[in-house]
Design a protein around this motif. Structure first.
Motif, PDB file in Angstrom:
ATOM      1  N   MET A  27       0.872  -1.173   0.000  1.00 48.23           N
ATOM      2  CA  MET A  27       0.000   0.000   0.000  1.00 48.23           C
ATOM      3  C   MET A  27       0.907   1.221   0.000  1.00 48.23           C
ATOM      4  N   ILE A  28       0.665   2.111  -0.930  1.00 46.66           N
ATOM      5  CA  ILE A  28       1.443   3.337  -1.017  1.00 46.66           C
ATOM      6  C   ILE A  28       0.545   4.509  -0.650  1.00 46.66           C
ATOM      7  N   GLY A  29       0.980   5.293   0.328  1.00 42.81           N
ATOM      8  CA  GLY A  29       0.271   6.511   0.692  1.00 42.81           C
ATOM      9  C   GLY A  29       0.770   7.656  -0.170  1.00 42.81           C
ATOM     10  N   ILE A  30      -0.138   8.519  -0.573  1.00 48.23           N
ATOM     11  CA  ILE A  30       0.252   9.647  -1.419  1.00 48.23           C
ATOM     12  C   ILE A  30      -0.470  10.905  -0.962  1.00 48.23           C
ATOM     13  N   GLY A  31       0.234  12.013  -1.016  1.00 44.84           N
ATOM     14  CA  GLY A  31      -0.360  13.295  -0.652  1.00 44.84           C
ATOM     15  C   GLY A  31       0.327  14.412  -1.413  1.00 44.84           C
ATOM     16  N   SER A  32      -0.341  15.533  -1.489  1.00 40.25           N
ATOM     17  CA  SER A  32       0.224  16.680  -2.201  1.00 40.25           C
ATOM     18  C   SER A  32      -0.357  17.969  -1.661  1.00 40.25           C
ATOM     19  N   ASP A  33       0.291  19.057  -2.049  1.00 44.10           N
ATOM     20  CA  ASP A  33      -0.318  20.357  -1.830  1.00 44.10           C
ATOM     21  C   ASP A  33      -1.146  20.680  -3.074  1.00 44.10           C
ATOM     22  N   HIS A  34      -1.766  21.850  -3.088  1.00 38.15           N
ATOM     23  CA  HIS A  34      -2.629  22.213  -4.220  1.00 38.15           C
ATOM     24  C   HIS A  34      -1.840  22.332  -5.528  1.00 38.15           C
ATOM     25  N   GLY A  35      -0.585  22.735  -5.449  1.00 43.23           N
ATOM     26  CA  GLY A  35       0.231  22.865  -6.654  1.00 43.23           C
ATOM     27  C   GLY A  35       0.634  21.527  -7.249  1.00 43.23           C
ATOM     28  N   GLY A  36       0.654  20.489  -6.449  1.00 36.82           N
ATOM     29  CA  GLY A  36       1.015  19.159  -6.920  1.00 36.82           C
ATOM     30  C   GLY A  36      -0.172  18.253  -7.168  1.00 36.82           C
ATOM     31  N   ASP A  56      -4.979   7.763  -0.934  1.00 31.70           N
ATOM     32  CA  ASP A  56      -4.812   9.203  -1.139  1.00 31.70           C
ATOM     33  C   ASP A  56      -5.128   9.941   0.161  1.00 31.70           C
ATOM     34  N   TYR A  57      -4.151  10.679   0.661  1.00 34.34           N
ATOM     35  CA  TYR A  57      -4.319  11.434   1.903  1.00 34.34           C
ATOM     36  C   TYR A  57      -4.602  12.913   1.656  1.00 34.34           C
ATOM     37  N   GLY A  58      -4.867  13.297   0.399  1.00 39.10           N
ATOM     38  CA  GLY A  58      -5.192  14.681   0.088  1.00 39.10           C
ATOM     39  C   GLY A  58      -3.986  15.427  -0.440  1.00 39.10           C
ATOM     40  N   CYS A  59      -4.187  16.611  -0.852  1.00 38.17           N
ATOM     41  CA  CYS A  59      -5.398  17.414  -0.867  1.00 38.17           C
ATOM     42  C   CYS A  59      -6.336  16.943  -1.988  1.00 38.17           C
ATOM     43  N   TYR A  70      -1.115  17.277   4.940  1.00 31.88           N
ATOM     44  CA  TYR A  70      -1.093  16.095   4.083  1.00 31.88           C
ATOM     45  C   TYR A  70       0.236  15.364   4.187  1.00 31.88           C
ATOM     46  N   GLY A  71       1.307  16.107   4.318  1.00 32.86           N
ATOM     47  CA  GLY A  71       2.613  15.484   4.517  1.00 32.86           C
ATOM     48  C   GLY A  71       2.654  14.690   5.805  1.00 32.86           C
ATOM     49  N   LYS A  72       2.103  15.253   6.846  1.00 28.10           N
ATOM     50  CA  LYS A  72       2.064  14.571   8.140  1.00 28.10           C
ATOM     51  C   LYS A  72       1.213  13.315   8.066  1.00 28.10           C
ATOM     52  N   ALA A  73       0.092  13.382   7.371  1.00 29.01           N
ATOM     53  CA  ALA A  73      -0.797  12.216   7.264  1.00 29.01           C
ATOM     54  C   ALA A  73      -0.093  11.058   6.559  1.00 29.01           C
ATOM     55  N   VAL A  74       0.627  11.351   5.477  1.00 27.54           N
ATOM     56  CA  VAL A  74       1.353  10.294   4.759  1.00 27.54           C
ATOM     57  C   VAL A  74       2.485   9.749   5.625  1.00 27.54           C
ATOM     58  N   ALA A  75       3.240  10.628   6.264  1.00 30.24           N
ATOM     59  CA  ALA A  75       4.351  10.192   7.113  1.00 30.24           C
ATOM     60  C   ALA A  75       3.858   9.312   8.257  1.00 30.24           C
ATOM     61  N   GLU A  76       2.764   9.673   8.885  1.00 27.72           N
ATOM     62  CA  GLU A  76       2.216   8.866   9.978  1.00 27.72           C
ATOM     63  C   GLU A  76       1.742   7.504   9.482  1.00 27.72           C
ATOM     64  N   LEU A  88       5.116  12.129  -1.536  1.00 26.63           N
ATOM     65  CA  LEU A  88       4.636  13.483  -1.287  1.00 26.63           C
ATOM     66  C   LEU A  88       5.024  14.356  -2.474  1.00 26.63           C
ATOM     67  N   ILE A  89       4.073  15.113  -2.980  1.00 26.50           N
ATOM     68  CA  ILE A  89       4.316  15.947  -4.143  1.00 26.50           C
ATOM     69  C   ILE A  89       4.007  17.398  -3.789  1.00 26.50           C
ATOM     70  N   CYS A  90       4.991  18.245  -4.006  1.00 23.57           N
ATOM     71  CA  CYS A  90       4.832  19.662  -3.729  1.00 23.57           C
ATOM     72  C   CYS A  90       4.950  20.417  -5.039  1.00 23.57           C
ATOM     73  N   GLY A  91       3.970  21.257  -5.325  1.00 23.66           N
ATOM     74  CA  GLY A  91       3.995  21.985  -6.607  1.00 23.66           C
ATOM     75  C   GLY A  91       4.537  23.285  -6.445  1.00 23.66           C
TER      76      GLY A  91
END
Length: 91
Positions: A27-36, A56-59, A70-76, A88-91
């Motif tokens: 299982m791979i957790g994934i999250g991003s900010d709005h730019g990503g 998917d942990y958002g956004c 969202y970064g914290k949710a994936v890391a946890e 984690l993807i940051c745009g």
């Protein structure tokens, strides 16, 4: 809005899995900010097309958001074993 991706999804997967082979049962957790957000959707599709489970942990949109949530949710999720890997993807 169309998204132009300059980094192929295969490269992202390689970068994530340098020390561990991604198996279909992982299982791979994934999250991003709005730019990503757009790239995150493409990565999710890429993984699912290969039979890899993704949580998917958002956004959930391109609306401005508080990205550390969202970064914290994936890391946890990785730390507590809910997910084997995180992206984690940051745009």
């Amino acid at each position: 809005m169309a998204l132009s991706v300059s980094v192929p999804c295969e490269y992202i997967l390689y970068a994530v899995s340098q020390k561990k082979e991604i198996r279909r049962k992982d299982m791979i957790g994934i999250g991003s900010d709005h730019g990503g957000y757009g790239l995150k959707l493409e990565v999710i599709k890429h993984l699912k097309d290969r039979g890899i489970d993704v949580k998917d942990y958002g956004c959930d949109s391109e609306a401005s958001c508080d990205s550390p949530v969202y970064g914290k949710a994936v890391a946890e999720a990785v730390a507590n074993g809910e997910c084997e890997l995180g992206i984690l993807i940051c745009g």
